[in-house]
Motif scaffolding. Sequence first.
Motif, PDB file in Angstrom:
ATOM      1  N   LEU A   1       1.561  13.651  -0.909  1.00  0.00           N
ATOM      2  CA  LEU A   1       1.679  12.191  -0.934  1.00  0.00           C
ATOM      3  C   LEU A   1       2.255  11.738  -2.268  1.00  0.00           C
ATOM      4  O   LEU A   1       2.016  12.343  -3.308  1.00  0.00           O
ATOM      5  N   TYR A   2       3.016  10.657  -2.203  1.00  0.00           N
ATOM      6  CA  TYR A   2       3.672  10.141  -3.411  1.00  0.00           C
ATOM      7  C   TYR A   2       2.698   9.280  -4.207  1.00  0.00           C
ATOM      8  O   TYR A   2       2.013   8.401  -3.665  1.00  0.00           O
ATOM      9  N   TYR A   3       2.631   9.511  -5.513  1.00  0.00           N
ATOM     10  CA  TYR A   3       1.826   8.709  -6.433  1.00  0.00           C
ATOM     11  C   TYR A   3       2.761   8.076  -7.462  1.00  0.00           C
ATOM     12  O   TYR A   3       3.473   8.804  -8.165  1.00  0.00           O
TER      13      TYR A   3
ATOM     14  N   LEU B   1       0.827  -1.191   0.000  1.00  0.00           N
ATOM     15  CA  LEU B   1       0.000   0.000   0.000  1.00  0.00           C
ATOM     16  C   LEU B   1       0.869   1.252   0.000  1.00  0.00           C
ATOM     17  O   LEU B   1       1.866   1.322   0.712  1.00  0.00           O
ATOM     18  N   PHE B   2       0.472   2.232  -0.798  1.00  0.00           N
ATOM     19  CA  PHE B   2       1.060   3.552  -0.679  1.00  0.00           C
ATOM     20  C   PHE B   2       0.260   4.327   0.362  1.00  0.00           C
ATOM     21  O   PHE B   2      -0.825   3.916   0.765  1.00  0.00           O
ATOM     22  N   LYS B   3       0.787   5.462   0.767  1.00  0.00           N
ATOM     23  CA  LYS B   3       0.117   6.229   1.817  1.00  0.00           C
ATOM     24  C   LYS B   3      -1.268   6.702   1.377  1.00  0.00           C
ATOM     25  O   LYS B   3      -2.202   6.771   2.181  1.00  0.00           O
ATOM     26  N   PHE B   4      -1.417   7.035   0.097  1.00  0.00           N
ATOM     27  CA  PHE B   4      -2.738   7.478  -0.344  1.00  0.00           C
ATOM     28  C   PHE B   4      -3.741   6.339  -0.321  1.00  0.00           C
ATOM     29  O   PHE B   4      -4.942   6.546  -0.095  1.00  0.00           O
ATOM     30  N   HIS B   5      -3.252   5.088  -0.524  1.00  0.00           N
ATOM     31  CA  HIS B   5      -4.135   3.930  -0.381  1.00  0.00           C
ATOM     32  C   HIS B   5      -4.631   3.823   1.062  1.00  0.00           C
ATOM     33  O   HIS B   5      -5.830   3.640   1.316  1.00  0.00           O
ATOM     34  N   ALA B   6      -3.687   3.929   2.002  1.00  0.00           N
ATOM     35  CA  ALA B   6      -4.043   3.803   3.415  1.00  0.00           C
ATOM     36  C   ALA B   6      -5.015   4.898   3.835  1.00  0.00           C
ATOM     37  O   ALA B   6      -5.974   4.645   4.580  1.00  0.00           O
ATOM     38  N   LEU B   7      -4.790   6.126   3.362  1.00  0.00           N
ATOM     39  CA  LEU B   7      -5.693   7.231   3.688  1.00  0.00           C
ATOM     40  C   LEU B   7      -7.087   6.957   3.148  1.00  0.00           C
ATOM     41  O   LEU B   7      -8.098   7.179   3.842  1.00  0.00           O
ATOM     42  N   SER B   8      -7.161   6.468   1.915  1.00  0.00           N
ATOM     43  CA  SER B   8      -8.472   6.203   1.322  1.00  0.00           C
ATOM     44  C   SER B   8      -9.209   5.106   2.084  1.00  0.00           C
ATOM     45  O   SER B   8     -10.431   5.181   2.270  1.00  0.00           O
ATOM     46  N   LEU B   9      -8.481   4.100   2.542  1.00  0.00           N
ATOM     47  CA  LEU B   9      -9.118   3.027   3.302  1.00  0.00           C
ATOM     48  C   LEU B   9      -9.639   3.539   4.638  1.00  0.00           C
ATOM     49  O   LEU B   9     -10.685   3.078   5.123  1.00  0.00           O
ATOM     50  N   CYS B  10      -8.921   4.497   5.250  1.00  0.00           N
ATOM     51  CA  CYS B  10      -9.415   5.103   6.488  1.00  0.00           C
ATOM     52  C   CYS B  10     -10.743   5.811   6.244  1.00  0.00           C
ATOM     53  O   CYS B  10     -11.674   5.716   7.061  1.00  0.00           O
ATOM     54  N   PHE B  11     -10.840   6.530   5.130  1.00  0.00           N
ATOM     55  CA  PHE B  11     -12.103   7.177   4.772  1.00  0.00           C
ATOM     56  C   PHE B  11     -13.214   6.143   4.621  1.00  0.00           C
ATOM     57  O   PHE B  11     -14.341   6.335   5.094  1.00  0.00           O
ATOM     58  N   CYS B  12     -12.903   5.030   3.943  1.00  0.00           N
ATOM     59  CA  CYS B  12     -13.919   3.997   3.700  1.00  0.00           C
ATOM     60  C   CYS B  12     -14.371   3.345   4.999  1.00  0.00           C
ATOM     61  O   CYS B  12     -15.577   3.122   5.209  1.00  0.00           O
TER      62      CYS B  12
ATOM     63  N   PRO C   1      -9.589  -2.966  -5.918  1.00  0.00           N
ATOM     64  CA  PRO C   1      -8.372  -2.441  -5.335  1.00  0.00           C
ATOM     65  C   PRO C   1      -7.142  -3.248  -5.744  1.00  0.00           C
ATOM     66  O   PRO C   1      -6.031  -2.734  -5.767  1.00  0.00           O
ATOM     67  N   VAL C   2      -7.352  -4.525  -6.062  1.00  0.00           N
ATOM     68  CA  VAL C   2      -6.232  -5.366  -6.463  1.00  0.00           C
ATOM     69  C   VAL C   2      -5.549  -4.794  -7.707  1.00  0.00           C
ATOM     70  O   VAL C   2      -4.337  -4.881  -7.873  1.00  0.00           O
ATOM     71  N   LEU C   3      -6.344  -4.177  -8.574  1.00  0.00           N
ATOM     72  CA  LEU C   3      -5.805  -3.666  -9.822  1.00  0.00           C
ATOM     73  C   LEU C   3      -5.102  -2.336  -9.656  1.00  0.00           C
ATOM     74  O   LEU C   3      -4.402  -1.892 -10.550  1.00  0.00           O
ATOM     75  N   ARG C   4      -5.280  -1.681  -8.514  1.00  0.00           N
ATOM     76  CA  ARG C   4      -4.764  -0.339  -8.334  1.00  0.00           C
ATOM     77  C   ARG C   4      -3.565  -0.303  -7.401  1.00  0.00           C
ATOM     78  O   ARG C   4      -3.107   0.773  -7.046  1.00  0.00           O
ATOM     79  N   MET C   5      -3.065  -1.466  -7.009  1.00  0.00           N
ATOM     80  CA  MET C   5      -1.990  -1.501  -6.031  1.00  0.00           C
ATOM     81  C   MET C   5      -0.683  -1.908  -6.674  1.00  0.00           C
ATOM     82  O   MET C   5      -0.632  -2.548  -7.701  1.00  0.00           O
ATOM     83  N   SER C   6       0.387  -1.517  -6.009  1.00  0.00           N
ATOM     84  CA  SER C   6       1.714  -1.808  -6.528  1.00  0.00           C
ATOM     85  C   SER C   6       2.131  -3.220  -6.185  1.00  0.00           C
ATOM     86  O   SER C   6       1.823  -3.720  -5.103  1.00  0.00           O
ATOM     87  N   PRO C   7       2.841  -3.920  -7.075  1.00  0.00           N
ATOM     88  CA  PRO C   7       3.423  -5.205  -6.721  1.00  0.00           C
ATOM     89  C   PRO C   7       4.490  -5.023  -5.664  1.00  0.00           C
ATOM     90  O   PRO C   7       4.960  -3.924  -5.419  1.00  0.00           O
ATOM     91  N   SER C   8       4.888  -6.126  -5.055  1.00  0.00           N
ATOM     92  CA  SER C   8       5.785  -6.045  -3.900  1.00  0.00           C
ATOM     93  C   SER C   8       7.143  -5.459  -4.210  1.00  0.00           C
ATOM     94  O   SER C   8       7.849  -4.992  -3.343  1.00  0.00           O
ATOM     95  N   ARG C   9       7.545  -5.457  -5.498  1.00  0.00           N
ATOM     96  CA  ARG C   9       8.852  -4.931  -5.820  1.00  0.00           C
ATOM     97  C   ARG C   9       8.917  -3.404  -5.745  1.00  0.00           C
ATOM     98  O   ARG C   9       9.981  -2.817  -5.720  1.00  0.00           O
ATOM     99  N   SER C  10       7.722  -2.747  -5.715  1.00  0.00           N
ATOM    100  CA  SER C  10       7.717  -1.291  -5.669  1.00  0.00           C
ATOM    101  C   SER C  10       7.857  -0.799  -4.245  1.00  0.00           C
ATOM    102  O   SER C  10       7.352  -1.413  -3.314  1.00  0.00           O
ATOM    103  N   PRO C  11       8.515   0.340  -4.035  1.00  0.00           N
ATOM    104  CA  PRO C  11       8.686   0.851  -2.680  1.00  0.00           C
ATOM    105  C   PRO C  11       7.389   1.389  -2.117  1.00  0.00           C
ATOM    106  O   PRO C  11       6.591   1.980  -2.829  1.00  0.00           O
ATOM    107  N   SER C  12       7.167   1.157  -0.860  1.00  0.00           N
ATOM    108  CA  SER C  12       5.987   1.710  -0.175  1.00  0.00           C
ATOM    109  C   SER C  12       6.359   3.073   0.350  1.00  0.00           C
ATOM    110  O   SER C  12       7.289   3.226   1.119  1.00  0.00           O
ATOM    111  N   THR C  13       5.607   4.082  -0.085  1.00  0.00           N
ATOM    112  CA  THR C  13       5.979   5.435   0.246  1.00  0.00           C
ATOM    113  C   THR C  13       4.781   6.185   0.834  1.00  0.00           C
ATOM    114  O   THR C  13       3.680   6.001   0.362  1.00  0.00           O
TER     115      THR C  13
END
Length: 398
Positions: free
Chosen positions: A361-363, A145-156, A386-398
């Motif tokens: 936030l980093y996109y 998850l990127f930080k914007f993902h986590a923020l959006s999940l908090c809203f949900c 959400p599966v389609l909008r997330m980064s694979p594990s090789r990408s840095p979580s920012t």
Amino acid sequence: MASAMQKCMYVLALLVCGSLNTLTMKIAFTMSGTVDGQSERFEKPWFITFVMFIAMCFALPFDRGMWGKVGSSAEKPLIDASSHSSLTWRKKVVKVMYPAFFDILATGLCSMGFLYIPASVWQLLRGAEIVFAAIFAVCCLKRRLFKFHALSLCFCVAGIACVGLASVWGSEAEAEAKGSENSAALQMLGIGLALSGQVVQAAQAVAEEWLLKDVDLPGLQVVGFEGVWGALAMMVVVLPMVQMLPGSDDGHLEDEYNAVQLLRSSSSLSGLMLLYTFSCATYNMSGIAVTGALSAVHRVMLEALRTLIVWIFGLSVHYLVDPKSLIGEVWTAWSWLEVVGFVLLVLGQMIYGEMLKVPGLYYPPHEEMDESALASPGGVKNLYSPVLRMSPSRSPST
């Protein structure tokens, strides 16, 4: 390329049939038929699930390219410029069986929950899938998850909490307005079943991502064959099982013979089931058309508008038609909390889909996203996973 007129027709079909899909199910659960001279309410969530799968099967005749594959080419590997899969068409069709089993449980649970909660609450709780899908994607597919993902999940999550609290706290005022018996426990049961259905639906999206990553069938075929496999499983396993298990429906968990009798005794109920079948079939096909002609982003916004339509319909029935109608909804002192929940859910989905970008936030660039997921049939059926909008594990979580 679809013309402007075609796009308008797709959008109108999605809104009308999507809203009908929810409303006809709720109305069916409040209608009655006659068996042995006694009136009985049609509370048959598993039968409704079976009808849904039958409706999904109607997507197959509208796929123009399918029928040429049924013959001799069914055993040949289908490899083209856009696909690296070596599976035959027939094997791909068989693999669609697996997510259909998830769909049976998810739809059954959601339909059972629909017996106890208002249509608008049920529709809003469907937004919980994005939260559970993200959790499964991180745990099972090792996505980050990127930080914007986590923020959006908090809203949900906050939105879901507001909707649930508004439903439970407002149930007493609604029961008093309609002159019916209030049961906060039944409201909580309905919410729990609906959320359980979303957990299974999210697991389905992740399972499709893993099981069907090499199944590059057209969207109509994915929907249609999930309907075929789901209907077969319902007839062979699920419906006989709920008929045999003990319960409160004439001694059964759900009496399917009684469901047929109720339909035969009431032409209005039978007509409503036909309308539900039509709305399910058209909703699935128009959803694919909207995503193809516009984008999944547009469909997210249209789904939000569909929720408003369902809610406005319920309020209109209560205040303009019949204050004691079981399909009407009351504006209570807690309805404002449901509005807040709706806004939070929409904001969460928009942030997740990068329609709204939060400053600071980093996109990640699109090439960091897992492009293999974009062809997943899970994305075709759910159209905004959400599966389609997330980064694979090789990408840095920012």
